[in-house]
Design a protein around this motif. Structure first.
Motif, PDB file in Angstrom:
ATOM      1  N   ASN A   1      27.874  66.067  71.959  1.00 26.24           N
ATOM      2  CA  ASN A   1      27.863  65.169  73.107  1.00 26.24           C
ATOM      3  C   ASN A   1      27.183  65.813  74.297  1.00 26.24           C
ATOM      4  OD1 ASN A   1      30.204  66.898  74.024  1.00 26.24           O
ATOM      5  ND2 ASN A   1      30.225  65.342  75.623  1.00 26.24           N
ATOM      6  N   SER A   2      26.676  64.966  75.161  1.00 28.34           N
ATOM      7  CA  SER A   2      26.078  65.407  76.417  1.00 28.34           C
ATOM      8  C   SER A   2      26.375  64.344  77.459  1.00 28.34           C
ATOM      9  CB  SER A   2      24.568  65.592  76.264  1.00 28.34           C
ATOM     10  OG  SER A   2      23.970  65.784  77.526  1.00 28.34           O
ATOM     11  N   VAL A   3      27.016  64.739  78.546  1.00 31.92           N
ATOM     12  CA  VAL A   3      27.342  63.783  79.607  1.00 31.92           C
ATOM     13  C   VAL A   3      26.074  63.176  80.187  1.00 31.92           C
ATOM     14  CG1 VAL A   3      28.420  63.500  81.853  1.00 31.92           C
ATOM     15  CG2 VAL A   3      29.497  64.951  80.147  1.00 31.92           C
ATOM     16  N   ALA A   4      25.015  63.989  80.250  1.00 29.55           N
ATOM     17  CA  ALA A   4      23.766  63.514  80.846  1.00 29.55           C
ATOM     18  C   ALA A   4      23.196  62.321  80.089  1.00 29.55           C
ATOM     19  CB  ALA A   4      22.747  64.649  80.889  1.00 29.55           C
ATOM     20  N   SER A   5      23.414  62.280  78.790  1.00 28.88           N
ATOM     21  CA  SER A   5      22.862  61.193  77.981  1.00 28.88           C
ATOM     22  C   SER A   5      23.588  59.879  78.227  1.00 28.88           C
ATOM     23  CB  SER A   5      22.946  61.542  76.496  1.00 28.88           C
ATOM     24  OG  SER A   5      24.305  61.540  76.055  1.00 28.88           O
ATOM     25  N   GLY A   6      24.833  59.967  78.683  1.00 28.40           N
ATOM     26  CA  GLY A   6      25.622  58.763  78.918  1.00 28.40           C
ATOM     27  C   GLY A   6      26.067  58.074  77.650  1.00 28.40           C
ATOM     28  N   GLU A   7      25.886  58.709  76.502  1.00 28.75           N
ATOM     29  CA  GLU A   7      26.239  58.089  75.227  1.00 28.75           C
ATOM     30  C   GLU A   7      27.694  58.346  74.870  1.00 28.75           C
ATOM     31  OE1 GLU A   7      23.528  59.677  72.412  1.00 28.75           O
ATOM     32  OE2 GLU A   7      21.821  58.466  73.092  1.00 28.75           O
ATOM     33  N   LYS A   8      28.257  57.414  74.146  1.00 26.74           N
ATOM     34  CA  LYS A   8      29.614  57.590  73.643  1.00 26.74           C
ATOM     35  C   LYS A   8      29.577  58.425  72.376  1.00 26.74           C
ATOM     36  CE  LYS A   8      31.304  53.399  75.835  1.00 26.74           C
ATOM     37  NZ  LYS A   8      32.050  52.128  75.690  1.00 26.74           N
ATOM     38  N   VAL A   9      30.710  59.006  72.025  1.00 24.47           N
ATOM     39  CA  VAL A   9      30.733  59.968  70.928  1.00 24.47           C
ATOM     40  C   VAL A   9      32.005  59.778  70.105  1.00 24.47           C
ATOM     41  CG1 VAL A   9      31.851  61.747  72.341  1.00 24.47           C
ATOM     42  CG2 VAL A   9      30.472  62.427  70.369  1.00 24.47           C
ATOM     43  N   LEU A  10      31.903  60.069  68.821  1.00 22.96           N
ATOM     44  CA  LEU A  10      33.043  59.977  67.909  1.00 22.96           C
ATOM     45  C   LEU A  10      33.806  61.293  67.898  1.00 22.96           C
ATOM     46  CD1 LEU A  10      31.207  58.239  64.937  1.00 22.96           C
ATOM     47  CD2 LEU A  10      32.772  57.148  66.567  1.00 22.96           C
ATOM     48  N   ALA A  11      35.124  61.205  67.801  1.00 19.03           N
ATOM     49  CA  ALA A  11      35.954  62.417  67.794  1.00 19.03           C
ATOM     50  C   ALA A  11      37.245  62.149  67.044  1.00 19.03           C
ATOM     51  CB  ALA A  11      36.262  62.864  69.223  1.00 19.03           C
ATOM     52  N   GLU A  12      37.892  63.227  66.683  1.00 18.47           N
ATOM     53  CA  GLU A  12      39.216  63.162  66.053  1.00 18.47           C
ATOM     54  C   GLU A  12      40.201  63.904  66.943  1.00 18.47           C
ATOM     55  OE1 GLU A  12      40.398  64.144  61.619  1.00 18.47           O
ATOM     56  OE2 GLU A  12      40.556  65.958  62.844  1.00 18.47           O
ATOM     57  N   VAL A  13      41.422  63.398  67.020  1.00 17.15           N
ATOM     58  CA  VAL A  13      42.479  64.080  67.749  1.00 17.15           C
ATOM     59  C   VAL A  13      43.680  64.245  66.827  1.00 17.15           C
ATOM     60  CG1 VAL A  13      44.142  63.910  69.636  1.00 17.15           C
ATOM     61  CG2 VAL A  13      41.755  63.303  70.033  1.00 17.15           C
ATOM     62  N   VAL A  14      44.175  65.469  66.767  1.00 14.37           N
ATOM     63  CA  VAL A  14      45.430  65.740  66.066  1.00 14.37           C
ATOM     64  C   VAL A  14      46.499  65.905  67.134  1.00 14.37           C
ATOM     65  CG1 VAL A  14      46.652  67.287  64.509  1.00 14.37           C
ATOM     66  CG2 VAL A  14      44.221  66.835  64.148  1.00 14.37           C
ATOM     67  N   LEU A  15      47.516  65.054  67.070  1.00 15.81           N
ATOM     68  CA  LEU A  15      48.524  64.965  68.121  1.00 15.81           C
ATOM     69  C   LEU A  15      49.738  65.834  67.820  1.00 15.81           C
ATOM     70  CD1 LEU A  15      48.389  61.092  68.439  1.00 15.81           C
ATOM     71  CD2 LEU A  15      47.476  62.711  70.097  1.00 15.81           C
ATOM     72  N   GLN A  16      50.362  66.318  68.866  1.00 21.24           N
ATOM     73  CA  GLN A  16      51.614  67.060  68.694  1.00 21.24           C
ATOM     74  C   GLN A  16      52.741  66.117  68.321  1.00 21.24           C
ATOM     75  OE1 GLN A  16      53.975  68.845  72.123  1.00 21.24           O
ATOM     76  NE2 GLN A  16      53.073  70.693  71.259  1.00 21.24           N
TER      77      GLN A  16
END
Length: 624
Positions: free
Chosen positions: A304-319
């Motif tokens: 990801n790059s904030v400058a690009s303004g693009e959205k990005v896919l991610a995974e979150v493992v929660l407590q």
């Protein structure tokens, strides 16, 4: 409908709501002492048309950001409050960023304390705000800017009239879903919760599930909707719900109430992020969902790059596992909880643990991002394999009629709780056929393979019940055959070799003469044959149907077993049951062999044990 306030501390949010509604939202002694909002406050404004506007006053100080975020869930409209004499401050930026990331339907700009500055100064502040936050123009337009003073009353009536015109389209057709943000006890009434209804509707005496205890339903004793006693409550309203039989339950801010009969929590989720900071490939985060706050670990699936303004896919493992749906809005903050990192929308719950970044999987996730409705997403889910009906109905909040309608439209199959399409059926059945064919090539002396082993060989990670159903379908279609429990291709046969045929001519008379079960080792010694060779031969005879193993390495002639089964059936038809001693006396066996025989009949389903006796379960099993 509910409207939330936002803005820097001391910019007049509480005074503005008081001017609009006549209600002071500060309720904690510490708030009154310090003259600032610490926790969420609530006020209501009855309208001429009979509707009631609800207001949530959130704290503006950065130390109480968690409390502020707890008030934003399930709300579509917000007032951004900026004091004319102070202008843009740190929490103005922070709060407005959060509102944007949560994709509010409209953000109404309210300039307060206009009595302290000149009109030129307020005009300049408006211009500065729109230059700094251009999306405000797009979301609300300059016509939705109000210059107010709670001292002189400037702009208050105009703001009140404008708020009365807002329309909130909520998901009332979905199952009821309610986020708890406050819990208290009323003497004589019991436990009461307050919160925002995200979807659906609730009525008196409805049964609701509490997210921390899904096994016991709680009854709705009383409802206050938008601060008024009501028979029902609807999505988009502030509701106070008096719960029956809830005294023994610990209920806290962040808990949920559901009408959906099956709720799923997940600690591994896939998200679409709208980042405002450059994210690391892996980092700890704080996550906010409605009134819930927890921590977890973020893993990027793409750079990801904030400058690009693009959205990005991610995974979150929660407590802590959360109860999330597709499209739920989240806020992610840094591990030290000092910076907002991104807004997020939920794409998946119970995300896979392997092959997370494969090209095929990322393409699938972007298809989910671009999907428009439940029908499109369900078609995508089915392309990934079989899916659990309850999980899909939870993720999409489908009622039974809605599910049935989608099934008619998409034409998928259902076996028990499993849903699958024609491609999945063909794929799994092809694997089953190939596995049986390979088994025949590798084990030419075996009649076939057990159903359980075939499932493990061909479709190990697929649901057992579903694969058994597909095996039966192949048998019904004549593509597979089943002989005495063994699965094989229809044209597959096994026969004794000439040497085995000669050995059988020696073995069979021994079984016929004794009418008893014989051990492998005893026959091997009797006929001077290697024990392993004899074992393989007897099990092959069993697969051909000549012998029956009642326990490992101990065989009866199959026709003898059928005869004994007939005796037992006749006895039970006359007496209703049979015991080990009764069977021993009839057959003149030792007790050990009798127990082994009767337990074999239990295991194969011919009998069933009840205490010290055995009853007939399926009398047709040993019919000729």
């Amino acid at each position: 409908m509910i409207i939330v306030s936002a803005g820097h501390v001391d910019h007049g949010k509480t005074a503005l709501i008081h001017a609009l509604t006549g209600t002071d939202t500060t309720h904690l002694p510490e708030e009154k002492k310090r003259g600032m909002t610490i926790d969420l406050g609530y006020a209501y404004l009855p309208l001429a048309n009979g509707n009631v506007l609800g207001f949530i006053d959130v704290p503006g100080h950065e130390r109480f950001l968690s409390n502020m975020l707890a008030g934003l869930g399930g709300v579509n409209y917000a007032m951004l409050v900026v004091a004319a004499d102070e202008g843009i401050k740190p929490q103005t930026d922070e709060h407005l960023t959060l509102l944007k990331l949560l994709d509010f339907k409209q953000i109404i700009l309210v300039i307060t304390k206009a009595d302290k500055v000149t009109k030129t100064q307020t005009d300049q502040l408006q211009q500065t705000l729109f230059q700094r936050y251009p999306f405000l123009v797009q979301s609300s337009g300059k016509s939705a800017v109000f210059v107010t003073s709670t001292l002189s009353g400037l702009g208050i009536a105009e703001l009140r009239d404008y708020l009365a015109t807002l329309v909130d389209s909520q998901q009332s057709e979905q199952p009821f879903r309610y986020a708890v943000d406050r819990v208290f006890h009323i003497k004589g009434a019991g436990k009461v919760v307050t919160g925002t209804a995200f979807a659906g509707q609730v009525a008196l005496d409805d049964a609701l599930l509490l997210s921390t205890n899904l096994k016991q339903a709680l009854r709705v004793k009383n409802i206050h909707a938008q601060n008024q006693a009501a028979q029902q409550g609807y999505a988009g309203q502030r509701l106070a719900i008096n719960l029956g039989a809830a005294e023994q339950h610990k209920i806290e801010r962040g808990d949920w109430l559901f009408s959906h009969h099956q709720a799923y929590s997940s600690d591994r989720i896939t998200l679409l992020l709208d980042p405002i900071q450059t994210l690391k490939a892996s980092q700890p985060i704080h996550l906010y969902h409605a009134a819930t706050h927890t921590v977890g670990k973020l893993t990027l699936l793409q750079k990801n790059s904030v400058a690009s303004g693009e959205k990005v896919l991610a995974e979150v493992v929660l407590q802590v596992p959360l109860f999330l749906l597709f499209g739920d809005k989240l806020i992610l903050r840094s591990g030290d909880n000092k910076q907002t990192l991104a807004g997020a929308k939920v794409l998946e719950i119970n995300s896979p643990t392997r092959y997370k970044r494969s090209e095929m999987r990322l393409a699938y996730l972007w298809q989910l991002v671009n999907s428009q409705n439940s029908q499109q997403r369900l078609a995508l889910y089915l392309q990934q394999g079989c899916v659990d009906k309850s999980a899909v109905c939870w993720l999409e909040q489908l009622s039974e009629p809605q599910f049935s309608h989608l099934q008619q439209q998409l034409g998928f199959e259902r076996v028990r709780q499993y849903l699958f399409d024609q491609d999945y059926r063909q794929q799994q059945q092809q694997r089953l056929l190939q596995a049986v064919q390979l088994y025949h090539q590798q084990h030419t002396d075996q009649l076939g393979i057990s159903k359980a082993r075939l499932q493990r060989m061909a479709c190990l990670k697929q649901p057992i019940e579903l694969i058994y159903h597909l095996i039966e379908a192949l048998i019904d279609a004549g593509q597979l055959a089943q002989t005495r429990g063994w699965i094989h291709l229809p044209d597959h046969r096994i026969e004794f070799t000439s040497d085995e045929q000669q050995l059988w001519q020696q073995v069979k008379p021994i079984f016929s003469a004794d009418k008893q079960a014989l051990w492998v080792r005893d026959l091997a010694k009797m006929l001077a044959v290697d024990e392993q060779q004899m074992r393989n031969f007897l099990y092959k005879a069993g697969k051909l149907g000549y012998l029956t193993a009642i326990i490992k390495d101990r065989f009866f002639l199959s026709e003898t077993v059928v005869a004994y089964a007939s005796q037992i059936k006749q006895h039970i038809q006359q007496h209703g049951e049979i015991s080990v001693n009764e069977l021993r006396d009839q057959l003149q066996f030792g007790r050990k062999m009798t127990v082994q025989l009767i337990e074999y009949f239990d295991k194969c389903g011919f009998l069933r044990r009840k205490g010290d006796v055995h009853l007939l379960r399926d009398g047709d099993i040993f019919e000729a």
